[in-house]
Design a protein around this motif. Sequence first.
Motif, PDB file in Angstrom:
ATOM      1  N   LEU A 100       0.967  -1.264   0.125  1.00 39.15           N
ATOM      2  CA  LEU A 100       0.045  -0.116   0.143  1.00 39.15           C
ATOM      3  C   LEU A 100       0.910   1.119  -0.036  1.00 39.15           C
ATOM      4  N   ALA A 101       1.990   1.314   0.704  1.00 36.40           N
ATOM      5  CA  ALA A 101       2.960   2.305   0.582  1.00 36.40           C
ATOM      6  C   ALA A 101       3.344   2.664  -0.711  1.00 36.40           C
ATOM      7  N   ARG A 102       3.564   1.380  -1.530  1.00 43.89           N
ATOM      8  CA  ARG A 102       4.018   1.709  -2.970  1.00 43.89           C
ATOM      9  C   ARG A 102       3.108   2.313  -3.683  1.00 43.89           C
ATOM     10  N   ARG A 103       1.843   1.941  -3.481  1.00 46.16           N
ATOM     11  CA  ARG A 103       0.716   2.419  -4.204  1.00 46.16           C
ATOM     12  C   ARG A 103       0.457   3.791  -3.900  1.00 46.16           C
ATOM     13  N   VAL A 104       0.786   4.234  -2.723  1.00 46.94           N
ATOM     14  CA  VAL A 104       0.359   5.664  -2.272  1.00 46.94           C
ATOM     15  C   VAL A 104       1.488   6.694  -3.298  1.00 46.94           C
ATOM     16  N   ALA A 105       2.770   6.054  -3.151  1.00 50.67           N
ATOM     17  CA  ALA A 105       3.982   6.857  -3.673  1.00 50.67           C
ATOM     18  C   ALA A 105       3.695   6.711  -5.143  1.00 50.67           C
ATOM     19  N   ALA A 107       0.752   6.597  -7.028  1.00 50.65           N
ATOM     20  CA  ALA A 107      -0.191   7.516  -7.454  1.00 50.65           C
ATOM     21  C   ALA A 107       0.212   8.819  -7.012  1.00 50.65           C
ATOM     22  N   ALA A 108       1.001   9.293  -6.176  1.00 54.88           N
ATOM     23  CA  ALA A 108       1.444  10.553  -5.957  1.00 54.88           C
ATOM     24  C   ALA A 108       2.502  10.913  -7.218  1.00 54.88           C
ATOM     25  N   LEU A 109       3.148  10.161  -7.603  1.00 53.84           N
ATOM     26  CA  LEU A 109       4.205  10.533  -8.803  1.00 53.84           C
ATOM     27  C   LEU A 109       3.292  10.477 -10.075  1.00 53.84           C
ATOM     28  N   GLN A 110       2.298   9.747 -10.247  1.00 55.29           N
ATOM     29  CA  GLN A 110       1.500   9.715 -11.539  1.00 55.29           C
ATOM     30  C   GLN A 110       0.736  10.957 -11.593  1.00 55.29           C
ATOM     31  N   GLU A 176      -0.249  14.835   0.066  1.00 48.23           N
ATOM     32  CA  GLU A 176      -0.408  13.881  -0.726  1.00 48.23           C
ATOM     33  C   GLU A 176      -0.828  12.398   0.060  1.00 48.23           C
ATOM     34  N   MET A 177      -0.145  12.064   1.034  1.00 48.19           N
ATOM     35  CA  MET A 177      -0.060  10.863   1.709  1.00 48.19           C
ATOM     36  C   MET A 177      -1.687  10.999   2.257  1.00 48.19           C
ATOM     37  N   GLU A 178      -2.180  12.020   2.816  1.00 47.00           N
ATOM     38  CA  GLU A 178      -3.651  12.101   3.120  1.00 47.00           C
ATOM     39  C   GLU A 178      -4.771  11.658   2.045  1.00 47.00           C
ATOM     40  N   ARG A 179      -4.298  12.310   0.982  1.00 48.30           N
ATOM     41  CA  ARG A 179      -5.396  12.220  -0.181  1.00 48.30           C
ATOM     42  C   ARG A 179      -5.126  10.936  -0.834  1.00 48.30           C
ATOM     43  N   TYR A 180      -4.098  10.339  -1.279  1.00 49.37           N
ATOM     44  CA  TYR A 180      -4.080   9.109  -1.785  1.00 49.37           C
ATOM     45  C   TYR A 180      -4.306   7.759  -0.990  1.00 49.37           C
ATOM     46  N   ALA A 181      -4.007   8.002   0.373  1.00 49.29           N
ATOM     47  CA  ALA A 181      -4.445   6.884   1.215  1.00 49.29           C
ATOM     48  C   ALA A 181      -5.918   6.993   1.258  1.00 49.29           C
ATOM     49  N   SER A 182      -6.279   8.008   1.430  1.00 50.92           N
ATOM     50  CA  SER A 182      -8.038   7.934   1.277  1.00 50.92           C
ATOM     51  C   SER A 182      -8.681   7.402  -0.083  1.00 50.92           C
ATOM     52  N   ALA A 183      -7.806   7.959  -1.149  1.00 49.82           N
ATOM     53  CA  ALA A 183      -8.449   7.208  -2.478  1.00 49.82           C
ATOM     54  C   ALA A 183      -8.313   5.773  -2.407  1.00 49.82           C
ATOM     55  N   LEU A 184      -7.278   5.233  -1.762  1.00 51.79           N
ATOM     56  CA  LEU A 184      -7.024   3.646  -1.912  1.00 51.79           C
ATOM     57  C   LEU A 184      -8.246   3.147  -1.050  1.00 51.79           C
ATOM     58  N   MET A 185      -8.451   3.913   0.036  1.00 48.48           N
ATOM     59  CA  MET A 185      -9.335   3.332   1.053  1.00 48.48           C
ATOM     60  C   MET A 185     -10.831   3.185   0.320  1.00 48.48           C
ATOM     61  N   THR A 186     -11.246   4.405  -0.395  1.00 51.01           N
ATOM     62  CA  THR A 186     -12.469   4.575  -1.324  1.00 51.01           C
ATOM     63  C   THR A 186     -12.465   3.283  -2.305  1.00 51.01           C
ATOM     64  N   MET A 841      -4.793  -4.046 -23.413  1.00 46.43           N
ATOM     65  CA  MET A 841      -3.733  -4.406 -23.011  1.00 46.43           C
ATOM     66  C   MET A 841      -2.655  -3.419 -22.038  1.00 46.43           C
ATOM     67  N   ASN A 842      -3.270  -2.358 -22.121  1.00 46.49           N
ATOM     68  CA  ASN A 842      -2.283  -1.353 -21.254  1.00 46.49           C
ATOM     69  C   ASN A 842      -2.327  -1.399 -19.641  1.00 46.49           C
ATOM     70  N   ARG A 843      -1.136  -0.833 -19.125  1.00 46.22           N
ATOM     71  CA  ARG A 843      -1.247  -1.282 -17.638  1.00 46.22           C
ATOM     72  C   ARG A 843      -2.080  -0.394 -16.805  1.00 46.22           C
ATOM     73  N   GLY A 844      -2.621  -0.774 -15.829  1.00 43.36           N
ATOM     74  CA  GLY A 844      -3.562  -0.039 -14.984  1.00 43.36           C
ATOM     75  C   GLY A 844      -2.860   1.104 -14.250  1.00 43.36           C
ATOM     76  N   GLY A 845      -3.542   2.246 -13.733  1.00 44.68           N
ATOM     77  CA  GLY A 845      -2.882   3.157 -12.846  1.00 44.68           C
ATOM     78  C   GLY A 845      -2.639   2.521 -11.474  1.00 44.68           C
ATOM     79  N   ALA A 846      -1.839   3.582 -10.892  1.00 42.97           N
ATOM     80  CA  ALA A 846      -1.230   3.215  -9.487  1.00 42.97           C
ATOM     81  C   ALA A 846      -2.503   2.877  -8.407  1.00 42.97           C
ATOM     82  N   LEU A 847      -3.485   3.546  -8.550  1.00 43.09           N
ATOM     83  CA  LEU A 847      -4.617   3.258  -7.613  1.00 43.09           C
ATOM     84  C   LEU A 847      -5.606   2.190  -8.014  1.00 43.09           C
ATOM     85  N   MET A 848      -5.185   1.501  -9.104  1.00 41.22           N
ATOM     86  CA  MET A 848      -5.980   0.375  -9.378  1.00 41.22           C
ATOM     87  C   MET A 848      -5.254  -1.025  -9.043  1.00 41.22           C
ATOM     88  N   GLY A 849      -4.167  -0.844  -8.304  1.00 42.00           N
ATOM     89  CA  GLY A 849      -3.760  -2.102  -7.693  1.00 42.00           C
ATOM     90  C   GLY A 849      -2.989  -2.997  -8.564  1.00 42.00           C
TER      91      GLY A 849
END
Length: 849
Positions: A100-105, A107-110, A176-186, A841-849
Amino acid sequence: TVKSGLSWHYPPVRHDWCVSPGKLGELEGMEKPIDYDIHLQESYPLDEKVDFLSTEEVAPGKKIRPHIFRHELLQAFSLHLFAKRPVEPITDLPSFRRSLARRVALAALQIRLNVGGRSDDPAFTFVEFNQLDSAREGCAVNSLDMTAEPHRWKEAICKSLSEIRKLGIYGVTPGEMERYASALMTDAEQLAAQGDRISHGDQLAYLMETVANGHTFMSPEQSYYMTAKALSSLTLEEVNEAAKELCSHVTGLKEGSDGAEGPLIAVACSPKTPDSSGPEYCDEESLVKTIYEACQIEVEPVEDVQVPHTLVSEEVLKEALEANPPEWQGGSFTDGTPNTPADKLTRPFTLRRLGNGIRVGIAQNPAESQRGHLRLVAPGGREAEKKLGFKSGSMAVGARAMQEGGAFGPWSREQVELFCVDHLLMVEINCNEESLTIDFVFPTTNVGNVGFGDNVELGITGTEAVLQVVREVIAGFHWEEDALGRSKQSYRSAHESLNKSLEGKSTEMIMAAMTDNDDRYLSIDVDTVNAVTLEDAKNAVMSQLHPSNLEISVAGDFQVNETLEMILKYIGTIPADANSEYTVDEQSGPLVGAVPALPQPGRHLDLELEDSDPRAVAYVSGAAPNLWGYLADGTTVKDRVLAADKKASDYDKQRRNHPLFANAALALVSEIANRRLFSTVRERKQLTYDANFSLTGFERLMGGYFLVTVTASKEKAQQALDACKETLDALRKSNPITPDNLESAKRVVLNRHEGELRTSGYWAQLMSGIQEESIPLKGPLSVTDYHAVIEAITTRDLQLTLECLGLDEDKLYTAIGRTVKPVGVELEDDGIVKASPMAGMNRGGALMG
């Protein structure tokens, strides 16, 4: 396992890891996640037969392995920067928290790349950074994928690598930490809500991928519970440590820093040019040098952006309610349906109008849990450019500029885009031949929340957030010069790409012939795009956004009453005269007319395009009605069918007089024609892998075109074209539609309709246009009577409908596009037609896991 016993991994070579300094020692002692060599570290029989690419050591301990592919049809530069890492099995809470830490990071970069990185004329047109566990590759692939204009490839590399280095060195901000952690939860919450609706195929694919990577399989509900538990204890330091590791292969190239252990792989695709001295030329040496130099640029930490929790404050809303008191009015229709009341809910949807003139349709769709879809439509599109005297291309370029922009009221583009990211809103703005369409996908639950568990502070719902954006698009949009620049670049690239595409250039050629070069139906060329000014784009688009011209259709998993109250509050308070200053004097009556009359007789066209891949594509096209049965001359399918059938019974006449008759008949004709083409051209004559029949699908414009597309080898292209013409002719005469053909087509059409009714997007599409005067036959009956009308259609109806298409030999337009061998290239033609790449065939975004 079956895989270890019967096959070897692809590719059958040992991976070269590219990991943080000191990490390789840990890997050697790492426990295998599963009982076969997923990480490709054992020897394989083919290892000695592989020719490895050369690796350049740009500095002690810093290695880059470059490779460049060049082709004359490429119109953009693309870079794919890879680092291979071992798959870390997710088997307990600590490993899940690290993922999850990787996904937050990520998401922030993307978001930094997409939002901050593209302001003020960015060098890249697309950029994505991700790390995904891949059982197929046998490793975790860390990748930067980027496309750019050929002459700006060095600038694009510097910009994207600088953003990656910022994240690796300074980490994410607390905001960013607050926003993207919240987005992962949603995200986890929505997946859990839809858990019982995931198809068996998707579940099986997820299970196989999870087990193959050595992870613990979790149901959506278990994943939601574990995500909440992990995020509640996740710290900023853990996320920054994950960010440091994700970016180590790039940050390690800086002089004075410890280089990553293992090579960085750089694969570039570049246009083939004879001139090696121009700025667009790229070879292995200059690519490696540019990457290395980009990593020497000093970077500063990013500043936290203040993201609004709401775009429309309570004070602003209160003032709007006082200045423009909203009210509901009944819905009115042109298909014969009685008006609907202004104060009652109706099924399957509720249709009303607001006092300012905006038409509203709303439907509840619980099938897509916690998701909704809103469509805003303004009739006109490129047709209105000509009718209202706007500069050619201004409506389309303006619509794209609106997509690229997004500053509202007191908020900047960056703040609005981050607001949309926080509230998981997706927006797409399109302009076609007959309308301007804005689509929103949104969550219906509270989003933008702060905190977790018992300490959570709820934000507004996604439904409320999307209505705030719609309000600001109509009444408070700011037009920006840099957004227009990105819009123009997008259209220039699309036009250049079309001219290098065999299929694109062939369809453009046949459409130009059928419309007598009417530019509203063709790709917008570079000179036309360049001539559009910000004022041109603004005037064209805003002239369409007058409330009396608009229709909003919204469907989703929400309470209809609550959503209607929000629509009344946010959309009903828009002044009735909003954007009236952009109204053109001639803007009265319907903006949409008819497609150009088809020049007669038809003709055959040939096209040759230089390409080293030998192939051909053939087309058969001609006049057709629009989706509701209107032809270009103003006559209708219903009128023509009734006139042709002198022996029609009263029941026949009643059925054919239904507003949905032509729409249903054309849907069935399309399905039957596709089946016939497949069985004749592919199965029986074996001339192609792919042949299909389609209609242009206009709803407002009277008339349209049908198009048969068939791919073939160059030698068989003419035979395939002739076979398509014979199939269509046989459908009318020697081999007419049978009852069996009709029954199977009905099953397919009805099953497709039933399946799509599970999606909110389809509901929004069905409601869109129901209250529009420009689509007179589309009304509530088109949805409520759909099954009955489809089931009532007879083979006689379809044979007579076929006669409404321009299928006579002298009215057909045909074309064959062939590739020709570029000068100096020697190729062996094996006669095989290569399939197009699979969609999705494209890759998913960071928030898509």
